[in-house]
Scaffold this active site. Sequence first.
Site, mmCIF file in Angstrom:
data_model
loop_
_atom_site.group_PDB
_atom_site.id
_atom_site.type_symbol
_atom_site.label_atom_id
_atom_site.label_comp_id
_atom_site.label_asym_id
_atom_site.label_seq_id
_atom_site.Cartn_x
_atom_site.Cartn_y
_atom_site.Cartn_z
ATOM 1 N N CYS A 77 33.771 49.663 31.729
ATOM 2 C CA CYS A 77 34.622 48.568 32.229
ATOM 3 C C CYS A 77 33.957 47.360 32.881
ATOM 4 C CB CYS A 77 35.617 49.132 33.230
ATOM 5 S SG CYS A 77 36.545 50.538 32.639
ATOM 6 N N HIS A 135 38.253 44.256 38.849
ATOM 7 C CA HIS A 135 37.032 45.076 38.792
ATOM 8 C C HIS A 135 35.746 44.251 38.798
ATOM 9 C CE1 HIS A 135 35.409 49.222 37.257
ATOM 10 N NE2 HIS A 135 35.275 49.048 38.568
HETATM 11 CA CA CA Z 1 37.378 50.307 30.245
#
Ligand code: CA
Length: 480
Positions: A77, A135
């Site tokens: 990610c 994130h």
């Molecule tokens: Ca991901």
Amino acid sequence: MNYRIKKVLLSSFVLLMVFSSVFAKDKRPNILVILCDDLGYSDVGFNGSKDIKTPNLDKLAHAGVIMSSGYVAHPFCGPSRTSIMTGKYSHVMGAQFNIPSNSEHTGYGIPLDNKFISKELQEAGYYTGAFGKWHLGADAPYHPNKRGFDEFFGFLGGGHRYFPDQYRPVYEFQKENGNKNIHDYLKPLEHNGKEVKETEYITDAFTREAITFVEKSVKREQPFFMYLAYNAPHVPLEAKKEDFKVFPEIKDDKRRTYAAMVYAVDRGVGALVETLKKEHQFENTLIVFLSDNGGKLGQGANNYPLKEGKGSAYEGGFRVPMFFHWPAKIKGNQVFEHPVSSIDFYPTFAALAKVKPSKRRELAGKEVLKPIMEGRNPHLNDMLYVLRHRTGLSDVGARYNNWKILRTSNNPWKLFYIKKDISETKDRSSEFPEILKSMVEKAEKWSKTNEEPKWFHSKEEGQLWHNMNMPRFDETFSID
Ligand code: CA
């Protein structure tokens, strides 16, 4: 022509230019990135899924260009998203690990000297919005509003639960009991830094906010840049009953829930497309759809025919479902076989907004729209890298034209003719040792641009990095 007449003509011309630039409608396209989280290569209809239905995505994909070699720049990610935003490999800025959970007050975030594409577009007059998962840093300087997004609605961590009426009571209970370290997945969603009391299934909430954003952009008469980062179908696997009911033929409960989560994204995309049409924005919006990394094996995903999945340097880790759709410019019904990478988005979007990135030379990717429209390989003779450090080792792969080199778990280097062998079944290294050697040398040279990680997703990983004297690239890039 005498001097006076010339002068009058010239000044009228200048006036005309000034007026036309003031009153000319901004014709630059809207740019809409729709990102899924951990969506498998073959978990969409347009890439051959037999059981998951994605009619709205399929319609767009078929009316646009499907990238059969669409890559992201990291198999998980945070670093993958870093590359989308910065146009660089995360490794060159020390962002090659996920920012750890609950990272408020840690000072971690994508280093600020890396300008985000959102900032570039905002400065160029775009109305910018991010919805869903971030994130990329939870502390104030790294907040989406500080990195070029006029609007942010979503959550700052690496994942989230989906049903507010289920996660909110847990959050409130923990808060009342003085838990200072409540897990990111339970925290309330926010809008521009302010907590919101969400009531909808969060995939639907992100769609709702994305629709409102389009409507606002039309009122403001600005082109928009939207980063719609659904966290679906990332775990936890939680789906709405109505979506679950769409897949009675899927017997495995995990797969069925996962399918329903993807279906919710597809419903959302359908609603968003309706809004774009209603607002007369559909023709002049570039839609780019992709997943941030491969599907997670054992959690409902299917990356067939690719090997392995999320986290891997095999194709299953970082070759993702991807398409571009733009009715005004891109001819439909195309499958583009040359590689296109998420590191290309930055220069491509900047070109559409008619801005020259100030630090163009630092960007890793290419402007890809023209090559796509002309059917040319945008990455002829370029190396495209994947490098994942884990437990004291480095897994590394690189694509160069039709070839791919790969080294995992310190096994010997392998060479695949990736153009025809996308399942990476036949190692050709002993047949073509010169190709292997030259690619490994290029990759080693690139590795020297990497920086020491600025954070690790866990303390254990950080300890291992130091104890094992990582990255030990001399070992990784030796062929014998
Ligand atoms: Ca991901």
